[in-house]
Write a protein that holds these residues in place. Structure first.
Motif, mmCIF file in Angstrom:
data_model
loop_
_atom_site.group_PDB
_atom_site.id
_atom_site.type_symbol
_atom_site.label_atom_id
_atom_site.label_comp_id
_atom_site.label_asym_id
_atom_site.label_seq_id
_atom_site.Cartn_x
_atom_site.Cartn_y
_atom_site.Cartn_z
ATOM 1 N N TYR A 108 -50.142 -10.822 9.187
ATOM 2 C CA TYR A 108 -48.722 -10.852 8.853
ATOM 3 C C TYR A 108 -48.508 -10.973 7.346
ATOM 4 O O TYR A 108 -49.354 -11.495 6.622
ATOM 5 C CB TYR A 108 -47.984 -11.966 9.602
ATOM 6 N N ALA A 109 -47.353 -10.443 6.920
ATOM 7 C CA ALA A 109 -47.021 -10.391 5.493
ATOM 8 C C ALA A 109 -45.603 -10.892 5.300
ATOM 9 O O ALA A 109 -44.860 -11.082 6.258
ATOM 10 C CB ALA A 109 -47.140 -8.959 4.988
ATOM 11 N N VAL A 110 -45.238 -11.095 4.018
ATOM 12 C CA VAL A 110 -43.855 -11.429 3.686
ATOM 13 C C VAL A 110 -43.230 -10.253 2.939
ATOM 14 O O VAL A 110 -43.887 -9.620 2.109
ATOM 15 C CB VAL A 110 -43.802 -12.713 2.816
ATOM 16 N N GLY A 111 -41.977 -9.946 3.268
ATOM 17 C CA GLY A 111 -41.226 -8.913 2.558
ATOM 18 C C GLY A 111 -39.884 -9.487 2.135
ATOM 19 O O GLY A 111 -38.945 -9.527 2.919
ATOM 20 N N SER A 112 -39.799 -9.977 0.897
ATOM 21 C CA SER A 112 -38.616 -10.720 0.440
ATOM 22 C C SER A 112 -38.046 -10.152 -0.856
ATOM 23 O O SER A 112 -38.793 -9.643 -1.692
ATOM 24 C CB SER A 112 -39.025 -12.187 0.206
ATOM 25 N N PHE A 130 -50.860 -15.541 4.544
ATOM 26 C CA PHE A 130 -50.308 -14.189 4.561
ATOM 27 C C PHE A 130 -51.274 -13.156 3.998
ATOM 28 O O PHE A 130 -51.885 -13.373 2.957
ATOM 29 C CB PHE A 130 -48.967 -14.151 3.809
ATOM 30 N N ALA A 131 -51.390 -12.027 4.725
ATOM 31 C CA ALA A 131 -52.285 -10.951 4.294
ATOM 32 C C ALA A 131 -51.749 -10.281 3.042
ATOM 33 O O ALA A 131 -52.518 -9.715 2.260
ATOM 34 C CB ALA A 131 -52.424 -9.926 5.423
ATOM 35 N N PHE A 132 -50.436 -10.339 2.836
ATOM 36 C CA PHE A 132 -49.818 -9.718 1.659
ATOM 37 C C PHE A 132 -48.452 -10.352 1.435
ATOM 38 O O PHE A 132 -47.765 -10.684 2.399
ATOM 39 C CB PHE A 132 -49.659 -8.200 1.893
ATOM 40 N N VAL A 133 -48.089 -10.518 0.165
ATOM 41 C CA VAL A 133 -46.743 -11.025 -0.150
ATOM 42 C C VAL A 133 -46.015 -9.976 -0.994
ATOM 43 O O VAL A 133 -46.380 -9.728 -2.146
ATOM 44 C CB VAL A 133 -46.791 -12.370 -0.906
ATOM 45 N N LEU A 156 -51.160 -3.011 3.988
ATOM 46 C CA LEU A 156 -51.843 -3.520 5.187
ATOM 47 C C LEU A 156 -52.578 -2.397 5.928
ATOM 48 O O LEU A 156 -53.251 -2.653 6.924
ATOM 49 C CB LEU A 156 -50.840 -4.170 6.145
ATOM 50 N N ALA A 157 -52.401 -1.147 5.455
ATOM 51 C CA ALA A 157 -52.996 0.035 6.086
ATOM 52 C C ALA A 157 -52.570 0.181 7.546
ATOM 53 O O ALA A 157 -53.390 0.450 8.422
ATOM 54 C CB ALA A 157 -54.521 0.006 5.956
ATOM 55 N N VAL A 158 -51.260 -0.025 7.807
ATOM 56 C CA VAL A 158 -50.710 0.192 9.154
ATOM 57 C C VAL A 158 -49.521 1.151 9.042
ATOM 58 O O VAL A 158 -48.877 1.244 7.995
ATOM 59 C CB VAL A 158 -50.224 -1.119 9.831
ATOM 60 N N LEU A 159 -49.243 1.856 10.135
ATOM 61 C CA LEU A 159 -48.068 2.728 10.167
ATOM 62 C C LEU A 159 -46.834 1.872 10.450
ATOM 63 O O LEU A 159 -46.915 0.885 11.185
ATOM 64 C CB LEU A 159 -48.208 3.768 11.286
ATOM 65 N N PRO A 160 -45.670 2.249 9.902
ATOM 66 C CA PRO A 160 -44.447 1.493 10.192
ATOM 67 C C PRO A 160 -44.206 1.316 11.692
ATOM 68 O O PRO A 160 -43.815 0.222 12.125
ATOM 69 C CB PRO A 160 -43.347 2.348 9.550
#
Ligand code: G6P
Ligand code: MG
Length: 220
Positions: A108-112, A130-133, A156-160
């Motif tokens: 999981y990541a944060v998108g702020s 978190f894998a990415f902030v 994160l190398a994932v598709l939306p």
């Protein structure tokens, strides 16, 4: 495709810093003789700092240097508030949800929109999880543009479509939908009703709820 990753908005989803933003803007506006109330503060949900000040000022004209100085001062007040933030400020249901995602091996990541996102996460004691902030510095165009969430999915190398976004702001839900993500809206239907799944508050969040949004996105 099962859910590959989750992106959490920060303010209003992981913690409720709206009060801190309110107190900081209120202090600034009181000093400058500008009216500011909680209804106005609601309109700033998910908006960047400079966009927030533009909204607060409305028709009032200030020069560039004054505008910048006001932003700096507001952030200094907000930092005073952040210094008091502890892990107890995590919203209900969030610690259990992060544990469930860890157990399921889902990153999981944060998108702020906040430039203080890392600082807030550190105060809450969850930054390292978190894998990415992604924060207010990650992309040029703010929500409702999908850019921030797309940049995070890329990192994160994932598709939306394999990713679920959890948002409490109208602009954030719109950004995630535009990007093709599964979306869980937290809050009143009038605000987040466009999401694939809506829950009234964070206590109602669970792995099942996130997976349901993922399914609805993929089979929409
Ligand atoms: C979040 C909050 C907004 C805030 C913005 C910028 O999106 O919901 O109220 O204005 O972040 O935060 P910052 O910490 O950079 O001032
Ligand atoms: Mg928010």
């Amino acid at each position: 495709m099962s859910m590959q990753a989750v992106i959490f908005d920060l303010d209003g989803v992981l913690t409720d810093t709206a009060e801190g933003h309110y107190l900081s803007w209120k202090r600034l506006c009181d000093e400058a003789g500008i009216p500011f109330d909680r209804a106005m503060n609601e309109q700033l949900r998910g908006r960047r700092r400079a966009d927030s000040l533009r909204l607060i000022l409305g028709d009032r004209q200030v020069d560039e240097a004054t505008f910048e100085a006001m932003l700096v001062r507001k952030n200094a007040y907000y930092h005073e508030y952040l210094a008091t933030l502890t892990p107890e400020a995590l919203l209900p249901g969030i610690p259990a949800l992060l544990d469930a995602l860890d157990a399921a091996g889902i990153p999981y990541a944060v998108g702020s929109a906040s430039r203080n996102a890392r600082r807030v996460l550190a105060q809450l004691g969850i930054l390292e999880r978190f894998a990415f902030v992604g924060d207010g510095n990650t992309v040029a165009r703010a929500k409702p543009a999908p850019d921030l969430f797309l940049a995070i999915a890329d990192a994160l190398a994932v598709l939306p479509t394999g990713c679920v976004v959890v948002e409490d702001a109208h602009a954030g839900v719109e950004a995630a939908l535009r990007g093709g993500f599964g979306v869980v809206g937290v809050g009143p239907v009038e605000r987040v009703g466009a999401a694939h799944v809506v829950v009234p508050d964070t206590a109602a969040l669970s792995l099942d709820v996130l997976q349901e949004a993922s399914r609805r996105c993929q089979f929409a």
